[in-house]
Scaffold this motif. Structure first.
Motif, mmCIF file in Angstrom:
data_model
loop_
_atom_site.group_PDB
_atom_site.id
_atom_site.type_symbol
_atom_site.label_atom_id
_atom_site.label_comp_id
_atom_site.label_asym_id
_atom_site.label_seq_id
_atom_site.Cartn_x
_atom_site.Cartn_y
_atom_site.Cartn_z
ATOM 1 N N UNK A 1 0.736 -1.266 0.120
ATOM 2 C CA UNK A 1 0.111 -0.168 -0.008
ATOM 3 C C UNK A 1 0.740 1.250 -0.023
ATOM 4 N N UNK A 2 2.166 1.220 0.634
ATOM 5 C CA UNK A 2 2.849 2.327 0.856
ATOM 6 C C UNK A 2 3.813 2.676 -0.466
ATOM 7 N N UNK A 3 4.172 1.534 -1.073
ATOM 8 C CA UNK A 3 5.381 1.872 -2.055
ATOM 9 C C UNK A 3 4.798 1.170 -3.407
ATOM 10 N N UNK A 4 4.797 1.771 -4.635
ATOM 11 C CA UNK A 4 4.277 1.263 -5.772
ATOM 12 C C UNK A 4 5.400 0.209 -6.189
ATOM 13 N N UNK A 5 6.485 0.240 -6.009
ATOM 14 C CA UNK A 5 7.544 -0.751 -6.349
ATOM 15 C C UNK A 5 7.297 -2.138 -5.830
#
Length: 111
Positions: free
Chosen positions: A23-27
């Motif tokens: 949820x926090x980082x698109x990678x």
């Protein structure tokens, strides 16, 4: 039964923490596994599922190793990180290790 319950609890903690990474980082494209045997797949684009480069994945692994957590890359494109903690690891130690990996991902994203 208590050992199995503890191993399942470790898997639940990992899924919860790693779901937060997604949820926090698109990678962080995918989180999958069975119990505490988990894999995080890293991507440059969630829609196309373009894999993160092996060098960028290695930077995250190196960041975690520098913090005291041993990890290995995995996957066809070396864009995944495999997790298999000892099944008797205390939950607080697991959370501490996952925090180290979290900081390594954060450092890679911030570059």
């Amino acid at each position: 039964p208590a050992f199995l319950a503890h191993a399942n609890r470790l898997g639940d903690v990992m899924r919860e923490v790693m779901g937060g990474w997604k949820r926090q980082w698109p990678i962080v494209g995918d989180v999958r596994g069975l119990g505490p045997m988990m894999l995080v797949e890293l991507e440059t684009d969630r829609e196309t599922k373009a894999p993160l480069s092996p060098a960028d994945t290695l930077a995250i692994v190196r960041g975690a190793v520098a913090g005291g957590v041993l990890l290995i890359r995995a996957g066809l494109y070396s864009n995944c990180i495999r997790f298999l903690p000892p099944l008797n690891m205390p939950e607080d130690m697991l959370r501490e290790g996952l925090d180290v990996v979290s900081r390594a991902i954060e450092a890679a994203v911030s570059q």
